[in-house]
Structure formats: C-alpha cells, structure tokens
Design a protein around this motif. Structure first.
Motif, PDB file in Angstrom:
ATOM      1  N   GLY A 111       0.799  -1.215   0.000  1.00 28.40           N
ATOM      2  CA  GLY A 111       0.000   0.000   0.000  1.00 28.40           C
ATOM      3  C   GLY A 111       0.832   1.264   0.000  1.00 28.40           C
ATOM      4  O   GLY A 111       0.338   2.337  -0.359  1.00 28.40           O
ATOM      5  N   ASP A 112       2.108   1.135   0.392  1.00 26.51           N
ATOM      6  CA  ASP A 112       2.984   2.316   0.379  1.00 26.51           C
ATOM      7  C   ASP A 112       3.297   2.741  -1.054  1.00 26.51           C
ATOM      8  O   ASP A 112       3.383   1.903  -1.962  1.00 26.51           O
ATOM      9  N   HIS A 113       3.537   4.028  -1.238  1.00 27.20           N
ATOM     10  CA  HIS A 113       4.105   4.521  -2.493  1.00 27.20           C
ATOM     11  C   HIS A 113       5.626   4.536  -2.363  1.00 27.20           C
ATOM     12  O   HIS A 113       6.161   4.933  -1.319  1.00 27.20           O
ATOM     13  N   VAL A 114       6.304   4.103  -3.405  1.00 31.97           N
ATOM     14  CA  VAL A 114       7.773   4.110  -3.401  1.00 31.97           C
ATOM     15  C   VAL A 114       8.291   4.741  -4.685  1.00 31.97           C
ATOM     16  O   VAL A 114       7.590   4.804  -5.700  1.00 31.97           O
ATOM     17  N   ILE A 115       9.531   5.217  -4.599  1.00 30.09           N
ATOM     18  CA  ILE A 115      10.264   5.671  -5.779  1.00 30.09           C
ATOM     19  C   ILE A 115      11.145   4.518  -6.223  1.00 30.09           C
ATOM     20  O   ILE A 115      11.886   3.953  -5.405  1.00 30.09           O
ATOM     21  N   VAL A 116      11.059   4.151  -7.487  1.00 32.52           N
ATOM     22  CA  VAL A 116      11.799   2.991  -7.990  1.00 32.52           C
ATOM     23  C   VAL A 116      12.851   3.451  -8.991  1.00 32.52           C
ATOM     24  O   VAL A 116      12.563   4.241  -9.893  1.00 32.52           O
ATOM     25  N   GLN A 117      14.067   2.965  -8.788  1.00 30.32           N
ATOM     26  CA  GLN A 117      15.134   3.227  -9.757  1.00 30.32           C
ATOM     27  C   GLN A 117      15.819   1.904 -10.092  1.00 30.32           C
ATOM     28  O   GLN A 117      16.250   1.179  -9.184  1.00 30.32           O
ATOM     29  N   ASN A 118      15.916   1.633 -11.369  1.00 34.92           N
ATOM     30  CA  ASN A 118      16.655   0.455 -11.836  1.00 34.92           C
ATOM     31  C   ASN A 118      16.173  -0.823 -11.178  1.00 34.92           C
ATOM     32  O   ASN A 118      16.962  -1.706 -10.871  1.00 34.92           O
ATOM     33  N   GLY A 119      14.895  -0.901 -10.891  1.00 35.76           N
ATOM     34  CA  GLY A 119      14.348  -2.099 -10.282  1.00 35.76           C
ATOM     35  C   GLY A 119      14.456  -2.133  -8.771  1.00 35.76           C
ATOM     36  O   GLY A 119      14.085  -3.133  -8.154  1.00 35.76           O
ATOM     37  N   PHE A 120      14.967  -1.064  -8.171  1.00 37.11           N
ATOM     38  CA  PHE A 120      15.090  -1.005  -6.719  1.00 37.11           C
ATOM     39  C   PHE A 120      14.234   0.142  -6.173  1.00 37.11           C
ATOM     40  O   PHE A 120      14.372   1.284  -6.638  1.00 37.11           O
TER      41      PHE A 120
ATOM     42  N   GLN B 262       9.014   5.795 -18.841  1.00 41.28           N
ATOM     43  CA  GLN B 262      10.397   6.258 -18.936  1.00 41.28           C
ATOM     44  C   GLN B 262      10.965   6.587 -17.560  1.00 41.28           C
ATOM     45  O   GLN B 262      12.153   6.472 -17.323  1.00 41.28           O
ATOM     46  N   ILE B 263      10.109   7.029 -16.669  1.00 35.70           N
ATOM     47  CA  ILE B 263      10.577   7.462 -15.361  1.00 35.70           C
ATOM     48  C   ILE B 263      10.760   6.273 -14.428  1.00 35.70           C
ATOM     49  O   ILE B 263      11.752   6.145 -13.723  1.00 35.70           O
ATOM     50  N   VAL B 264       9.785   5.369 -14.430  1.00 37.29           N
ATOM     51  CA  VAL B 264       9.825   4.236 -13.500  1.00 37.29           C
ATOM     52  C   VAL B 264      10.788   3.154 -13.971  1.00 37.29           C
ATOM     53  O   VAL B 264      11.492   2.544 -13.201  1.00 37.29           O
ATOM     54  N   ASP B 265      10.819   2.939 -15.246  1.00 33.03           N
ATOM     55  CA  ASP B 265      11.631   1.861 -15.792  1.00 33.03           C
ATOM     56  C   ASP B 265      12.520   2.444 -16.886  1.00 33.03           C
ATOM     57  O   ASP B 265      12.342   2.169 -18.064  1.00 33.03           O
ATOM     58  N   ALA B 266      13.443   3.275 -16.466  1.00 31.47           N
ATOM     59  CA  ALA B 266      14.246   4.035 -17.417  1.00 31.47           C
ATOM     60  C   ALA B 266      15.101   3.128 -18.295  1.00 31.47           C
ATOM     61  O   ALA B 266      15.336   1.970 -17.971  1.00 31.47           O
ATOM     62  N   ALA B 267      15.533   3.688 -19.402  1.00 33.08           N
ATOM     63  CA  ALA B 267      16.394   2.938 -20.313  1.00 33.08           C
ATOM     64  C   ALA B 267      17.672   2.537 -19.589  1.00 33.08           C
ATOM     65  O   ALA B 267      18.109   3.217 -18.664  1.00 33.08           O
TER      66      ALA B 267
END
Lengths: 74, 449
Positions: free
Chosen positions: A42-51, B9-14
C-alpha cells in the motif's frame, strides 16, 4: 534532472531479497525492497533500476503525482 | 516544445549506456556516459509563477527534495532581495540539510553494512522531524526564515540517537579508510587521474560548509581557482558549454570551456577545504596522508561522519528552540509579496526582469537553482544545475581510461566502479555491485581523419 514517479506496492514477497509488485501504466512489474525495509503493501515508493529507494508518505505521494499531472505526465 | 515524458520512462528508465568513440587506429578517442535519457525540466517551468518553482521541482525529483527545497528558497530570496535570515532559522535549515545529506549517504551503505545504514538513517529522520519536515517533502523553509523552530520533544528524541550514530559513523569511516588503504591506492587511482578542479561550498573562512554562502574551487595541484565567491557572482563563475542539453558540460569561466572542467561531491568537498568537526577532520587528515584521496566510498563515509557531528552540534544548540523563525521585517511581508498578484515593486532588480540564484552542497555535490523572472513574478528562464550534470565530464574521463586500459573481462566491473564513484543521480547508481547492467556501446562512431 532526475525525475521520480511514485508507484504503489500492491504485493510483497519475503525472503533474503524481498520484492514488491508495483503497477504503472498498463502493466505490473516487480522491484527489490532491500533499500526500504520499512515499506509495506500500500505504500508509495520511488523505484530506480528495479530497486525501490524511497518510501513516500501518502500526502507526499499525492503531491508528487499532482505535480506530474500538472505537467501532463501520467 | 519540450519532449513529452511518459511514466514508463521514469519508473523503468532505459539501461545505462556508455558511448565509446574510437579513432581510425582503434584507439579510444572518447567515452562518455549517455545522459540523453535524463530530461531537463526547465522548459516546463517557463511562464509559471516563480514562487511555485521550488516545490514543483522537488516533487518531480523526489530523490533529493531537501536540496531542491533549500536551493530553491535561497534562489527566491536572492531574486526578491532578502537579507540574511535569523540565526535560529539558519540553524534549522542547516539541520535539515545536513540530516538530508546523512540520509542519502546512509542509504548507499545498505549493501555493505545494513545495521549502520539504518542507525544513521534513524538519526537523519529524527533530525529532519526536529527541523520541521516529518514528511518526505520538506516544509521547513519559508521566505525569510523557517516555518517554525524546533519542538523540545522532537529534539530530545533526536538527541537520544546521537551517541550510537556517532560511534557507528566513526567506525564506518575508519573501516572505509582501511579498505581504501588495503587496495593500495588502486581503488582511488581512477578518480585520482582527474585533472579538473574540485568545487564545493565553504564558509567565509574557506572551511567546508555544505550549507555555505561561498564557493571554492581548488585545482588538481591544490591551488585555489575560486577563493570564496558569493552566489551573486554565479554567472561569472560557471557557464554551460551546451546550455539546455542533458549533458551541458559546465565549466569554470575563469579557466575556459576546454580546461575549466571540475567535479563536485564528497571527493571534491574533502579536497576543497578542511572539515570543521573534530572526528571527521581527523579522518580527513588520514585520508590525505595515507594516499587514499581517490576513494569515493571513503569520502562518502567521512562526509557521513561529518554530517552526524554537525547534526549533533545543532541539536545541542538551544537557539533551535528559542529565537526568531522569520524576520518580521522581511519574511512575512515577503511571503505576501511573493504570493500576491504580480506586483512590479517586488523584484530586487530595477530592470524588466531579475535573476536569483540559490545553492546547496548535497550528498552528490553542488546543486544550483537559477531563476530569471519578469516583474510579474513569471519565470522567463530557469536553470537547475545538478551534480550529475557537473560530474559528467569527470565520469567521462574515468570511463575513457577504463575502456582504454581494462581487459575485456574487467571492463564491466570497472565501468560500474567508475559510475559508483561519480554517483550520478540515475537509476543505475542504485544498483549494488554487479547488478548495474551497463551497456558499453563500442561501435557508435569512428572518428574520421
């Protein structure tokens, strides 16, 4: 400048590398939750590169989503 | 018209990509990290009320909201001609900033030392609550000061975490230094090869100050290229070779675009001046004397220790509880001016437009907001100069060395190492070692004679 779009955790798995199911657009995806042990379904998260790298409180997530909507991203 | 950005593009960037150019003899002529997928949002800000820009930018970025919050408010104060803020307010802002930097450094430690990361992040979070920002997006700074001073119970809760955080940060810094030394300088050799300047914020005496009012640039051989310049001099200090580009190649104006390259971030902060806190200063001295100056992980650990010390010092300062939050002669009046309908009298400049610049030195380095607004308070142009953009040239130099010198078997890990050292604010930086999945594109272009 980096852009970060909050997404909601829909489901979590246990284990040495917990994963979270997230949804954006039309499809579901999975992200690693190692950086955010405090995250719950239920939390919102910021995801980068699958993390997932940040947990956003509900108010902050709403504010971020509103900012993107204002610029036509969503 | 700015390019439309989609959520995908933002969540699953290149994937991260390194672009290599070779000459006709096959020798590496250039290598650079591809920043083309990193959008610049400034065009989207034009025509908006300038007072809304900091909040909008921090909500789009979300990774470093405190840095954008403080740099943005400082830019607005510069634009509207505010004077110094009350000392209690300055301490509260400073507490927020150092706690935020600590939080980001702590996160980077989670794969090496999970308990240490959580301990340091715990203090950072408690300090940010004390500074009036309990949520992800900060609400601490207002024009002319801060929203409120600290609450005693929040301060007590944060102070209770200081001792454990200090011992943890001290241990982590010592271990990072030891690890760098154990590598015999090899770890640092890549970063050490950079011949550009090191840029960081300082106080009036040249001491490192991540929330400083002065900017110092020190050359590779230790000479001061810029010795404590103030923010109103910004346009004379640093310019972009490719304005508006994702990779704008900023340079020191005094040195010119060809030779004015520089870097920002923990290594630059430690090379630009002396740290003012005792424990971190002692490790900084050791970092210098043991020839480990190139180790980015050690630099981050030392800066984390410094942040813990500053946070502890501010938490113990009674002025965060008692004093003035906003100077009534300018703060509240200024806020009314900012949010009122276009009042041509509010801008500090006498021309049809005015420029305001604000900066902070964050976990990844210098962040600058520059706003040019008309007399109605609408943005004419804006520049958000990030550490990632400023370190692109340094990262390119490291990548060129790696691609040129590493064996095929080594290239992947050494490219990752270079990216982790420069630490761009991009998705790949969040990946642990071995999981970055960088594409080295070695066939982009062949330079012709």
């Amino acid at each position: 400048m980096c852009l970060s779009y909050p997404v909601r955790i829909l489901e979590m798995t246990d284990g040495p590398l917990p994963m979270g199911r997230i949804n954006y657009g039309a499809e579901d995806s999975w992200c690693a939750l190692a950086y955010v042990p405090e995250a719950t379904v239920g939390d919102h998260v910021i995801v980068q590169n699958g993390f997932a790298i940040q947990v956003l409180d509900e108010q902050s997530a709403s504010e971020s989503l509103a900012a993107f909507a204002e610029l036509g991203v969503g | 018209m700015a390019e439309r950005v989609t959520v995908g593009q933002i969540v699953d960037a290149a994937p991260a990509r390194v672009l290599v150019t070779r000459d006709q003899q096959g020798k590496v002529a250039d290598a650079r990290f591809d920043l083309s997928g990193l959008p610049r949002v400034e065009a989207l800000l034009v025509g908006r009320p300038v007072a809304e820009v900091p909040a909008l930018v921090e909500r789009l970025c979300s990774i470093c909201p405190v840095a954008h919050h403080l740099a943005g408010v400082r830019a607005l104060e510069s634009l509207y001609g505010f004077g110094p803020i009350p000392e209690s307010a300055d301490l509260i802002r400073r507490l927020l900033h150092y706690a935020s930097v600590l939080s980001i450094h702590a996160q980077a430690m989670i794969w090496q030392d999970r308990q240490a990361a959580l301990t340091l992040r715990g203090l950072a979070k408690a300090a940010m609550v004390t500074a009036g920002s309990p949520l992800h997006f900060p609400h601490t700074a207002v024009l002319g000061g801060v929203h409120a001073l600290a609450e005693p119970e929040h301060r007590r809760a944060a102070l209770a975490l200081v001792d454990e955080a200090t011992s943890t940060a001290t241990r982590v810094a010592a271990e990072a230094l030891h690890a760098a030394q154990a590598h015999g300088g090899g770890h640092g050799a890549l970063t050490d090869a950079f011949t550009g300047a090191n840029v960081a914020l300082t106080d009036t005496s040249g001491t490192v100050d991540l929330f400083g009012t002065h900017l110092t640039a020190v050359s590779d051989d230790g000479l001061k290229v810029i010795d404590g310049a103030t923010v109103d001099q910004w346009d004379e200090l640093i310019a972009e070779a490719h304005p508006g580009s994702s990779a704008p190649r900023p340079y020191l104006v005094a040195c010119g675009s060809d030779t004015g390259s520089y870097r920002v971030g923990p290594i630059a902060q430690l090379r630009a001046g002396q740290l003012p806190t005792p424990e971190a200063a002692a490790v900084q001295d050791a970092w210098r004397s043991r020839r480990t100056e190139g180790s980015a992980p050690a630099a981050r650990a030392i800066m984390a220790l410094h942040c813990v010390e500053v946070v502890a010092e501010i938490l113990q300062d009674p002025r965060i509880l008692i004093g003035t939050a906003v100077d009534p002669s300018q703060g509240l009046a200024g806020h009314a001016r900012m949010t009122g309908p276009g009042d041509s009298a509010v801008l500090s400049g006498s021309e049809a437009h005015s420029v305001g610049v604000g900066w902070v030195d964050g976990a990844r380095g210098l962040l600058v907001h520059r706003y040019d607004a008309d007399t109605a308070g609408q943005v004419l142009s804006a520049t958000i100069l990030t550490p990632t953009a400023q370190n692109e040239r340094w990262l390119g130099d490291m990548l060129q060395t790696v691609v040129d010198q590493a064996t095929p078997a080594e290239v992947g890990s050494r490219v990752e190492q270079a990216i982790h050292d420069a630490d761009p604010c991009l998705p790949c930086s969040s990946a642990p070692a071995g999981a970055m999945n960088v594409i080295v594109d070695d066939s982009v272009t062949t330079e012709s004679e």
